[in-house]
Write a protein that holds these residues in place. Structure first.
Motif: not given
Lengths: 114, 112
Positions: A90, A102-103, A105-107, A35, A33
């Motif tokens: 993101l 649960e996703q 996420f990168g930083p 965002y 994804f």
């Protein structure tokens, strides 16, 4: 542990430039994804992909495109950057053997378009 | 149209007290709800979740409550600690394909 990396933490681009944001995950997750996060607006989905070469528009796809040529990599492309695309971007993944919602996420990439 | 709403942009709580963060949703098809925590300059990290077949899920200091009839969920943090200071996002989805919808976030400050 799932690791999601994004190519840049901070990026400054000029209006009209073509911008590439790269995201790489190491857990063989099917879903990825993109965002953007803006104050007062939360996280808004731009595009997502559920398989290689497959993509779906999210809520705000205008001005963006994506590419997923390999399972581990999902790229966000700003065809012609504009100042209203200044934001935190993101990347996230979802999936796995014990599928949950649960996703991971990168930083994030803080993009400034001047 | 915002399908998931967090109406309190910020919340301040004394250390040791309870923090209650609220979230409302509009789509009755949602069957899975999650809370994420986000520190500045980092991506969100998963905190706790609940499926629509339950009304409560607890994990240590964190408890999520779901009221399906009111389309409302809440996150309770007891006792609150200064390290809990962060932005909290609720998210909903699960029966809507792969898309999850996020709220606008609540910034929690725990005062020592």
């Amino acid at each position: 542990d799932v690791k999601v990396t994004q190519s840049s933490r901070y990026l400054v681009k000029r209006t009209g430039e073509k911008v590439f944001l790269e995201c790489v995950q190491d857990m063989d997750h099917e879903n990825m994804f993109w965002y953007r996060q803006d104050p007062g607006l939360g996280l808004r989905l731009i595009y997502f992909s559920y398989d290689v070469k497959m993509k779906e528009k999210g809520d705000i796809p205008e001005g963006y495109s994506v590419s997923r040529e390999k399972k581990e990599r999902f790229s966000l492309i700003l065809e012609s950057a504009s100042t209203n695309q200044t934001s935190m971007y993101l990347c996230a993944t979802l999936g796995g053997e014990f599928a949950s919602y649960e996703q991971y996420f990168g930083p994030g990439t803080r993009l400034t378009v001047t | 149209d915002q399908q998931v709403k967090q109406n309190s942009p910020s919340l301040s709580v004394q250390e040791g007290r309870i923090s209650i963060l609220n979230c409302d949703y509009t789509n009755s098809m949602f069957d899975y709800f999650l809370w994420y925590k986000k520190y500045p300059a980092e991506g969100p990290t998963f905190l706790i979740s609940i499926s629509s077949i339950k009304d409560k899920n607890e994990d240590g200091r964190f408890t999520v409550f779901l009221n399906k009839s009111a389309k409302h969920l809440s996150l309770h943090i007891v006792p609150s600690q200064p390290g809990d200071s962060a932005v909290y996002f609720c998210a909903a989805g699960g029966n809507t394909g792969n898309q999850f919808y996020f709220g606008t976030g609540t910034s929690l400050t725990v005062i020592p």
